[in-house]
Every structure is written in structure tokens, then in C-alpha cells.
Design an enzyme around this catalytic site. Structure first.
Site, PDB file in Angstrom:
ATOM      1  N   HIS A 142       0.809  -1.228   0.000  1.00 18.34           N
ATOM      2  CA  HIS A 142       0.000   0.000   0.000  1.00 18.34           C
ATOM      3  C   HIS A 142       0.841   1.277   0.000  1.00 18.34           C
ATOM      4  O   HIS A 142       0.304   2.360  -0.251  1.00 18.34           O
ATOM      5  CB  HIS A 142      -0.922   0.040   1.223  1.00 18.34           C
ATOM      6  CG  HIS A 142      -1.965  -1.042   1.242  1.00 18.34           C
ATOM      7  ND1 HIS A 142      -2.824  -1.254   0.195  1.00 18.34           N
ATOM      8  CD2 HIS A 142      -2.271  -1.976   2.185  1.00 18.34           C
ATOM      9  CE1 HIS A 142      -3.627  -2.274   0.493  1.00 18.34           C
ATOM     10  NE2 HIS A 142      -3.308  -2.737   1.684  1.00 18.34           N
ATOM     11  N   ASP A 194      -2.731 -10.798  -2.313  1.00 21.45           N
ATOM     12  CA  ASP A 194      -3.253 -10.273  -1.040  1.00 21.45           C
ATOM     13  C   ASP A 194      -4.716  -9.876  -1.260  1.00 21.45           C
ATOM     14  O   ASP A 194      -5.097  -9.485  -2.363  1.00 21.45           O
ATOM     15  CB  ASP A 194      -2.420  -9.055  -0.638  1.00 21.45           C
ATOM     16  CG  ASP A 194      -2.747  -8.531   0.750  1.00 21.45           C
ATOM     17  OD1 ASP A 194      -2.012  -8.861   1.688  1.00 21.45           O
ATOM     18  OD2 ASP A 194      -3.747  -7.791   0.880  1.00 21.45           O
ATOM     19  N   HIS A 242      -6.243  -7.352  -0.349  1.00 23.74           N
ATOM     20  CA  HIS A 242      -6.381  -5.920  -0.638  1.00 23.74           C
ATOM     21  C   HIS A 242      -5.661  -5.566  -1.937  1.00 23.74           C
ATOM     22  O   HIS A 242      -4.675  -6.203  -2.308  1.00 23.74           O
ATOM     23  CB  HIS A 242      -5.765  -5.105   0.505  1.00 23.74           C
ATOM     24  CG  HIS A 242      -6.396  -5.365   1.840  1.00 23.74           C
ATOM     25  ND1 HIS A 242      -5.856  -6.244   2.754  1.00 23.74           N
ATOM     26  CD2 HIS A 242      -7.524  -4.876   2.392  1.00 23.74           C
ATOM     27  CE1 HIS A 242      -6.628  -6.278   3.833  1.00 23.74           C
ATOM     28  NE2 HIS A 242      -7.654  -5.462   3.644  1.00 23.74           N
ATOM     29  N   ASP A 270      -4.427 -12.856   3.561  1.00 22.95           N
ATOM     30  CA  ASP A 270      -5.671 -12.389   4.176  1.00 22.95           C
ATOM     31  C   ASP A 270      -6.901 -12.703   3.328  1.00 22.95           C
ATOM     32  O   ASP A 270      -8.023 -12.357   3.715  1.00 22.95           O
ATOM     33  CB  ASP A 270      -5.592 -10.893   4.531  1.00 22.95           C
ATOM     34  CG  ASP A 270      -4.870 -10.065   3.495  1.00 22.95           C
ATOM     35  OD1 ASP A 270      -4.610 -10.581   2.385  1.00 22.95           O
ATOM     36  OD2 ASP A 270      -4.571  -8.888   3.779  1.00 22.95           O
TER      37      ASP A 270
HETATM   38 ZN    ZN Z   1      -3.987  -7.255   2.759  1.00 27.13          ZN
END
Ligand code: ZN
Length: 342
Positions: free
Chosen positions: A125, A162, A164, A249
Site C-alpha cells: 500500500h 493479497d 487488498h 488475508d
Molecule cells: Zn492485505
């Protein structure tokens, strides 16, 4: 005989402590290390990373961002609403980047067949000018830029599984046709980016492939998407280095993501990516740890992937999969048909 896998780890990365209420706990990486030392994977060996240099981090991040991170060295502070640092965090962040660089260097130079940088804080991120989403520096983006600028790699594939979206990694290479960014992620979910029509810009158009997914997808849907989209595109792109933003995740036991991937499912995704690297990149593959917030599930899934890196052949998950997966496959094909043989 097992293939040679280098695991980059330093216990100093456990001294990044964002606080007891924070999901990105030191115990996550502690559980991974414990699982791999209690019951080692044949073929896997440990290496100690060197901290990254400022020069290597500047390939991705602004001087102002690096100065901001440096300014909180040894302190407790918040760099972003959910990106909190403790006295050991900045040292951990430099080691995390260094581990990613060392992993890539080892596989490119032939010092290891495959590598896994077991790091925290995570990285995908972190943007050019800011920390966000638990991430200080973008470990994988910096490692890819190092491979491009210093190791002579010309076509780098980054797979981000991931749960996200890897907004920072996408941003770093959005206009770059030499780095292909492929991401599956739950959508909508933090950070909100990663729509299927985000495909890159200028010379990089087509070299960002986003596959946003509804909650509830598991092994069968992920396998179909990897087989039908990722493998087709990767076989056309023909990378000379393959990197994975390996977050766990999307695991069914994860408290943040709402996906249903199992340990065995991650192993099969890892095997598909390994086979891409074997076909095109002389086997050069490095995984970089990202998220994954159920420590036992994280440790099991990381271990399952390391077994694959060491040469094991996992079973393809069975099951029909959710009918919505076909709609998503068709949407992604429509978006990318002009650029790729999907
Ligand atoms: Zn994540």
C-alpha cells in the site's frame, strides 16, 4: 531432492509494534518463523537480510517520504490513520525492503532457486509519497525497481494475491510496460482502488491487470482466474523475473478479508506462479510477505507455499466454483482482449 529455497528473515522485524489493538502484530511473523523452525521444509534455508540503502528506496519513494520515516526512528508515532510506528519500526522497515531486495538478487544471480522474504511491516500500500495501510516502504516495488535498474531484468511480473489491492505497487509501475502488475482483491474493500478498468497509462497501458472479486470466493474461483487470465497473459508477456505480493488475508480464517481460500488453495496458486517462472524466467521467483491476520492460518499457508517453492506438486482444488466467477472472467477478457490473448 528438494529445490533450494532461501528464506530471508530477521527477528528485528518483530520489534515493529503498532500496538495491541492493531491487526498487524509481531506474533504473525513469529508464528511463521516458529512453524518453519519447529518443522523445517526440506530444501529451505535461512538467510539474514541486509538493511536497504536510501538509494534503493529512492527508486520508488520521494525524498520527503523517506525523511518523514527517518524522522520517527526510535519513536512511537502515527504516519497515517492505521500506520503506526514503535521505536523498532524504522529499522524493521529497512530490513523488510532489504529482505525483498536480497530475495530478488539471490534468484537472479543464481544463489538460490527461489526465495521468500518473510517480512513485516508489509509494503504494497505504500505510495511514492506516503505510508498507508500498515505499510512504510513498498518492499516489492523497490525490489522490482532494483531488479530492473541493477540486475538487468527487462520484463518483471508482479502477482499480488493479497486480499487488498496493491495500490502502491500499481502506482509505481502504472506507466511502465516492463513491469506487469496482476492483482486479485476483494472489492469493494480498503483501499478502494483496483477497478477492472484501471489498466495502466501511456506506454504501460495493458500492463496493469486488476481482477476485483466479490466476498466469498475460494480455491476454485481463484484457480480458474489464475488459469484463465494470469497464465494466458504471463505466457504472452514472458517475464524474466516473477515476484509475488504474498498476502494471506484471503484465507477463510482471516478476520479482515471475507474470502474462502485454504492453505491448499494458496499452495496451488503458488504452483501456478512457479510454473510461469519455470517456463519463462529460468525459474526466477521470489515471494514477499504482505498481509494475513490469523497467525496460525498465515503460518500454515506460508509453509504450504514454501513446500511448493521447494518443488512439491500440490493437488488442484476441486469444486465447481461460484457462477459469478464466469462473469468476472468475461469482464476481464473484454477489458484486456485488445492487449492480451485472454
Ligand atoms: Zn492485505
Amino acid at each position: 531432492m528438494a529445490d533450494d529455497v532461501l528464506l530471508l528473515y530477521d527477528e528485528a522485524m518483530l520489534r515493529h509494534d503498532p500496538g495491541q489493538a492493531h491487526p498487524e502484530q509481531p506474533a504473525r511473523l513469529g508464528a511463521v518463523h516458529h512453524a518453519l523452525t519447529e518443522n523445517p521444509v526440506p530444501g529451505a534455508r535461512w538467510g539474514v537480510p541486509k538493511p536497504a540503502t536510501r538509494e534503493s528506496i529512492e527508486r520508488i519513494h520521494s525524498a520527503a517520504h523517506i525523511d518523514r520515516v527517518e524522522s520517527v526512528r526510535g519513536q512511537t508515532a502515527a504516519l497515517d490513520v492505521d500506520t503506526v510506528v514503535s521505536p523498532g519500526s524504522v529499522e524493521a522497515a529497512y530490513l523488510g525492503v532489504g529482505a525483498a531486495i536480497d530475495a530478488v538478487t539471490a534468484v537472479v544471480n543464481g544463489d538460490a532457486q527461489r526465495a521468500f522474504a518473510l517480512v513485516r511491516p508489509p509494503g504494497h500500500h505504500a505510495e511514492h509519497d506516503r505510508a498507508m495501510g500498515f505499510c512504510l516502504f513498498n518492499n516489492i516495488a523497490i525490489a522490482a525497481a532494483h531488479a530492473r535498474d541493477r540486475l538487468g531484468c527487462e520484463r518483471i511480473l508482479i502477482v499480488d494475491w493479497d486480499v487488498h489491492h496493491g495500490n502502491g505497487t500499481q502506482q509505481a509501475f502504472y506507466g511502465d510496460p516492463n513491469v506487469l502488475f496482476f492483482s486479485t482483491h476483494q472489492h469493494p474493500l480498503y483501499p478502494g482502488t483496483g477497478a477492472s478498468d484501471e489498466v495502466g497509462a501511456a506506454d504501460g497501458t495493458g500492463y496493469t491487470v486488476n481482477v476485483p472479486l466479490p466476498p466469498g470466493f475460494g480455491d476454485a474461483e481463484y484457480t480458474a482466474i489464475f488459469q484463465q487470465i494470469l497464465v494466458s497473459i504471463a505466457d504472452s508477456f514472458a517475464p524474466d523475473l516473477v515476484l509475488v505480493s504474498a498476502g494471506f488475508d484471503a484465507h477463510r480464517d482471516d478476520p479482515i478479508g471475507s474470502m474462502e481460500v485454504t492453505d491448499a488453495g494458496f499452495a496451488f496458486l503458488c504452483a501456478m506462479v512457479r510454473d510461469i517462472a519455470d517456463r519463462h524466467a529460468n525459474g526466477r521467483l521470489a515471494l514477499i510477505l504482505e498481509g494475513g491476520y490469523n497467525a496460525p492460518a498465515l503460518a500454515r499457508s506460508v509453509r504450504a507455499c514454501i513446500e511448493v517453492l521447494a518443488g512439491s506438486t500440490p493437488q488442484q482444488p476441486d469444486g465447481e466454483g461460484d457462477a459469478r466467477a464466469n462473469e468476472i472472467l468475461n469482464l476481464i477478457r473484454a477489458v484486456h482482449a485488445s492487449a492480451w490473448p485472454v
